[in-house]
Design a protein around this motif. Structure first.
Motif, short mmCIF file in Angstrom:
data_model
loop_
_atom_site.label_atom_id
_atom_site.label_comp_id
_atom_site.label_asym_id
_atom_site.label_seq_id
_atom_site.Cartn_x
_atom_site.Cartn_y
_atom_site.Cartn_z
N UNK A 50 3.08 7.01 5.38
CA UNK A 50 3.38 6.19 4.21
C UNK A 50 2.17 6.25 3.29
N UNK A 51 2.37 6.78 2.08
CA UNK A 51 1.27 6.94 1.14
C UNK A 51 1.09 5.67 0.31
N UNK A 52 -0.15 5.20 0.23
CA UNK A 52 -0.50 4.09 -0.66
C UNK A 52 -1.79 4.47 -1.38
N UNK A 53 -2.27 3.57 -2.21
CA UNK A 53 -3.52 3.81 -2.92
C UNK A 53 -4.71 3.93 -1.97
N UNK A 54 -4.56 3.49 -0.72
CA UNK A 54 -5.65 3.51 0.24
C UNK A 54 -5.70 4.78 1.08
N UNK A 55 -4.60 5.50 1.12
CA UNK A 55 -4.51 6.71 1.93
C UNK A 55 -3.13 6.81 2.55
N UNK A 56 -3.08 7.39 3.75
CA UNK A 56 -1.82 7.58 4.47
C UNK A 56 -1.81 6.72 5.72
N UNK A 57 -0.71 6.00 5.90
CA UNK A 57 -0.58 5.07 7.02
C UNK A 57 0.45 5.57 8.02
N UNK A 58 0.15 5.33 9.29
CA UNK A 58 1.13 5.42 10.37
C UNK A 58 1.28 3.98 10.83
N UNK A 59 2.50 3.46 10.77
CA UNK A 59 2.73 2.03 11.00
C UNK A 59 3.57 1.81 12.24
N UNK A 60 3.15 0.86 13.06
CA UNK A 60 3.92 0.41 14.22
C UNK A 60 4.41 -1.00 13.93
N UNK A 61 5.73 -1.17 13.94
CA UNK A 61 6.29 -2.51 13.75
C UNK A 61 6.38 -3.16 15.13
N UNK A 62 5.51 -4.12 15.36
CA UNK A 62 5.43 -4.76 16.67
C UNK A 62 6.49 -5.84 16.85
N UNK A 63 6.80 -6.57 15.78
CA UNK A 63 7.78 -7.64 15.87
C UNK A 63 8.22 -8.04 14.47
N UNK A 64 9.32 -8.72 14.39
CA UNK A 64 9.84 -9.25 13.12
C UNK A 64 10.48 -10.60 13.37
N UNK A 65 10.44 -11.45 12.34
CA UNK A 65 11.19 -12.71 12.42
C UNK A 65 11.57 -13.16 11.03
#
Length: 128
Positions: A113-128
């Motif tokens: 995922x590209x943002x102004x900060x660089x490239x992210x690999x994201x793990x969604x740990x939980x949602x509510x």
């Protein structure tokens, strides 16, 4: 899915089988199966190059530990904590990151995922 259905009902890609009532019914069913997420608990790995993010995704697919990879490769201070960002609400992060987190589901690994900060690999740990 909802954008496709709504686009059809608005005249783009005219599908005679999709009346406004049918479109609305399908859309409501879609929304009922996808509860609104109000906050996300996520971790990420931030790198400078897209290629590096892709390599990390490959390593994760082979079973390597997300937390260990974050500690080793992330340029974000959260890397020291295994990339853990904790809980945050919609709009708390930059748009691209926010969209990835709130459109995914618990357990997903999303990236790059590209943002102004660089490239992210994201793990969604939980949602509510």
């Amino acid at each position: 899915m909802s954008r496709t259905i709504l686009a059809r009902s608005c005249g783009r890609g005219k599908d005679p089988a999709l009346t406004r009532k049918t479109t609305y019914t399908i859309y409501i069913q879609y929304c009922n199966h996808r509860p609104m997420v109000k906050s996300v608990n996520a971790a990420h790995i931030l790198v400078n190059k897209e290629d590096d993010a892709k390599k990390i995704m490959d390593r994760l697919e082979k079973g390597e530990d997300f937390e260990a990879l974050a500690k080793r490769f992330s340029k974000c201070p959260s890397g020291k904590k295994g990339g853990n960002l904790g809980w945050f609400g919609k709009g708390d992060m930059v748009r691209e990151f926010d969209e990835a987190c709130f459109n995914g589901k618990k357990g997903d690994v999303i990236g790059p995922v590209k943002t102004e900060f660089g490239y992210h690999v994201i793990l969604i740990k939980d949602q509510k």
